[in-house]
Each structure stands twice: as structure tokens, then as C-alpha cells.
Design an enzyme around this catalytic site. Structure first.
Site, PDB file in Angstrom:
ATOM      1  CB  CYS A   1      97.256  26.293  50.401  1.00  0.00           C
ATOM      2  SG  CYS A   1      96.926  25.078  51.684  1.00  0.00           S
ATOM      3  CB  THR A   2      92.325  26.740  49.027  1.00  0.00           C
ATOM      4  OG1 THR A   2      93.026  27.094  47.831  1.00  0.00           O
ATOM      5  CG2 THR A   2      90.871  27.160  48.930  1.00  0.00           C
TER       6      THR A   2
END
Ligand SMILES: [Zn+2]
Ligand SMILES: [Zn+2]
Length: 316
Positions: free
Chosen positions: A188-189
Site C-alpha cells: 500500500c502507499t
């Protein structure tokens, strides 16, 4: 040169009295003139705050003075208090809203039985080692599906998620059960969502789960566009997208004509927060720059009020 900075941080650690931590953090930030967003839960803390460099340094020092936070990593970044409308310090049942606080166990070492942390270089080592055994590593996107439209790991699996809560139904649907005995790298980010996602997967019988330390951001800082990442990175601030190099590919497609684009636009209906990709040519066509849901509703109720609004919006 700006004398301001932003810090981003999180840690999973048991906080028996989140309300007390909230009061302390709120007072500390106010005294130092910092603004930003801080989330506190019985599972830990996650924040982004900005202000004068000296004040931010003081904030980091004082925050680390609290024993559960003493090893917390702070990521420094350009920016300042002006990037945030206000100071917001909130207590929530979960640090990441999967909707299942009872399924996440946290101890002083972090989330219990989460995926194994990989440094960016170790991601490549894993892929090569598995390939030598004739095994594919699956990359599993831990973000909302929309974010993956403009950038993702090559051949990644992108679950059908509008919000983080949708992961539970996705995982329980059985459609990813074939991955349960395969190596899976969640990403994820910045890594926080995968701390929880990877443990929820482990709990559901996924045997070999990994997560990337620092998420796509760390990976991209290390390998740019010369590794396994492809496209642009969706970010939750006014920029909306960032790239790791000028060579970043445009993999998003215009909702109307299919041309390459990485620019999200809000559905033209007032009050609808759906974001869709449009190219420069199509972004002004009123018949199309309405999301499917709103178009269907308009067919049933042509008098529905709407505006021609088509500006970039934030969506957190
Ligand atoms: Zn187009
Ligand atoms: Zn809409």
C-alpha cells in the site's frame, strides 16, 4: 527555502488510555503551533503534522519521550502547517478502518502475526528466489481499487474495494483462496494498511504473507521506475498523483475514450465523490463526466439538481 517541515509516522503498540494520549498530543501540537491529522486508537498512533522545523523537532522529541513511542520512525517531508486546514486529533477503535478491531491483536512489537517485513531490495530477492523454484510471487494491492488504476505492481492482484472495509468481504469470498499456499506480497502507499491487512490474511489461512517496509513510497524511492512498480502513485493530498521518475508510465485510461491519463476528476454531480479518470479532451463532456451511478439515477429522475463541477478534489 522554507523553514517548515512535515513529519509522517505511525506505530502499532497497545495504548490502554487513548483519550489521555489524545489530550497530551493535542496540547503538545497546539503549544508548538503544529497542524495536521493525528489518529489514536487502542492499537497505536498514526499522524501527519507540520510546522516550523524547530517546533517539529521538539514535537518528535517529546512524542518519543513516551515509552510506547520511543522507537517510532518519523518520515520527514517538505511542507508545513499551511498544508493542513487545522489540527485534528481523534480517537478511533482502529488505526486503519477495516471494521474488525476485534480481529487485530497488537503487542509491544506491533501487530501480532502480520506479514513478514521486506526491505525494497528483499522484494526482488524474494521474487528471484521463488522463481528459481518455479514459484510465482503474487503482489496483492492493499489499497482502494481506484488507486491502482493509475499505478500498481506489475501483474498485481487488485481486489474490488471502494474502501478499506471491503477487504473483509473480499478475503472471505473465497476468490483469493488459491493464494493461501503461495507467497503473497501485500503493498500500500506507506505500509500502514498492510500491517493490518497482512495479519487479517494470516488469520484467514494465507500461509506465506509479506509486506513492504515503508510501502510503495519506500520501494519507489529505491527503485524508481526501474523495478516492478508501474505507473503513478495516488496520494491523499492536493497533488493527487506523484511519480518516481520522468519515465513513469501512464497506465490509467480515460473512462470515456480509453486514452492514457492519470488525472482523476470528480463526478459532475454535486455531492457525489466518485473519482474517475478522464483525458483532457473528454473531461468537459457533460454527458460522460458523470459516474455510472449518477447517470442511472438521472435517467430515472431527469430533474435531479446537478452542477457542472469538475474540479480536482481531495478524498481521504
Ligand atoms: Zn478521453
Ligand atoms: Zn456520481
Amino acid at each position: 527555502m522554507s523553514m517548515s517541515r512535515i513529519v509522517l509516522y505511525y506505530t502499532f503498540t497497545p495504548l490502554p488510555d487513548p483519550e489521555a494520549v489524545k489530550l497530551w498530543q493535542h496540547t503538545l501540537c497546539r503549544e508548538l503551533g503544529l497542524r495536521g491529522r493525528i489518529l489514536i486508537s487502542p492499537q497505536g498512533i498514526n499522524g501527519t503534522v507540520g510546522g516550523e522545523i524547530k517546533a517539529v523537532k521538539q514535537y518528535v522529541k517529546q512524542t518519543r519521550a513516551y515509552a510506547p513511542f520511543k522507537d517510532m520512525a518519523f518520515k520527514w517531508s517538505e511542507g508545513g502547517a499551511e498544508q493542513f486546514p487545522r489540527l485534528s486529533v481523534k480517537v478511533r477503535p482502529e488505526l486503519v478502518a477495516f471494521g474488525v478491531p476485534e480481529q487485530v491483536e497488537v503487542d509491544a512489537d506491533g501487530v501480532v502475526d502480520g506479514g513478514k517485513h521486506l526491505q525494497p531490495e528483499e522484494v526482488h530477492e524474494l521474487v528471484e528466489a521463488k522463481r528459481a523454484q518455479g514459484v510465482d510471487v503474487a503482489f496483492f494491492d492493499g489499497r482502494n481499487a481506484m488507486e491502482a488504476q493509475i499505478g500498481r505492481f506489475k501483474n498485481a492482484i487488485v481486489p474490488e474495494t471502494e474502501t478499506t472495509r471491503d477487504f473483509i468481504a473480499e478475503l472471505d469470498s473465497g476468490k483469493y483462496d488459491h493464494l493461501k499456499d503461495q507467497p503473497v506480497v501485500t503493498y500500500c502507499t506507506g505500509g500502514i494498511r498492510c500491517e493490518v491487512l497482512s495479519s487479517l490474511m494470516r488469520r484467514r489461512g494465507f500461509e506465506e504473507v509479506y509486506q513492504i517496509d515503508g510501502g510503495i513510497v519506500r520501494y519507489g524511492e529505491t527503485f524508481g521506475d526501474d523495478g516492478l512498480w508501474e505507473g503513478e502513485l495516488y496520494v491523499f493530498d492536493s497533488r493527487m498523483n506523484t511519480t518516481f521518475s520522468p519515465q513513469a508510465k501512464t497506465i490509467g485510461e480515460c473512462t470515456h475514450c480509453g486514452n492514457p491519463t492519470s488525472t482523476f476528476h470528480n463526478c459532475m454531480d454535486r455531492g457525489c465523490s466518485t473519482l474517475q479518470l478522464y483525458c483532457e479532451d473528454c473531461r468537459h463532456i457533460p454527458e460522460t463526466t458523470r459516474c455510472e451511478t449518477c447517470r442511472a439515477r438521472l435517467q430515472q429522475d431527469p430533474g435531479h439538481p446537478n452542477s457542472g463541477r469538475l474540479e480536482k478534489v481531495r478524498r481521504g
